[in-house]
Design a protein around this motif. Sequence first.
Motif: not given
Length: 281
Positions: A15-37
């Motif tokens: 299970s740990l090996l499977s978790f470590a070997q997950q394939i990283q792929m681009p998100q269909a809707s990538p997260s973003a964070k904006i900040a403003q004073k």
Amino acid sequence: MKQKIAFTLAFLMCSLLSFAQQIQMPQASPSAKIAQKVGLTDVTVDYSRPSTKDRKIFGELVPYGQVWRTGANGATVLSFSTDVIIDGKSIPAGQYALYAIPGKSEWTMILSKNIKLWGAIGYQQADDVIRFKTTPEKLKKKNETFEISFANMTDTGSDLSLEWENTKVDFRIETQVDPLVMAQIKELIIDGNSTDPSLLYSAASYYYTNKKDMNLAYNWINESVEKDSKYWTMHLKAKIEAALGKKTDAVETAKVSINLAEEAGNQDYVGLNERLIKSLK
């Protein structure tokens, strides 16, 4: 028993090996964070950014008349470090989920106190902090990817703009700057009797800019320049003198500011003082 333990350990290792070997792929809707004073308030937006991908968005993918999460994936979260004012209502500092009910000619914007939902699944109107109306605007240029941004900034407020496809909606966020600034001036200058020339200058500048007690501003700027005379502090003194009707004093003070500005090589302040003198003749 030993076989059971060995099997369990082997399962955990796999299970740990499977978790470590997950394939990283681009998100269909990538997260973003904006900040403003905004004023003295920190405003942040955490959201996900879906794209049109040749789809018709409003009225189809995002139906009219239904609650929408203003983005994708989890709820869009809007955070304020101090109380703000939206649509005339005071909103306490904190985190809120931003939802919308799109319509052809009118949108309903919603701030909800429940920020834990996945999108709008489980949304309940009872969690609303505020609902208000806004009018959508048709964009000439298509915006492929959903975008939230700040626009039309002032000292006290900003628009929060949502754009996707050919549609834009926005609403105003106003902050309560004056009570916060006045509390600092009271603490440091009025009650604290500070003799720091920079603090005295700041207090005098705020009073002058916001047309408060000009005599008090004059006292503070005089105390400031007595301790540390700079071309910008002398320029403020000249403006306050002009506001108090002390035109002769204002002209003389502006001339001192010009000399100090020339010594410092700051032609901007030379020009500011020359224009002030001209306006007083």
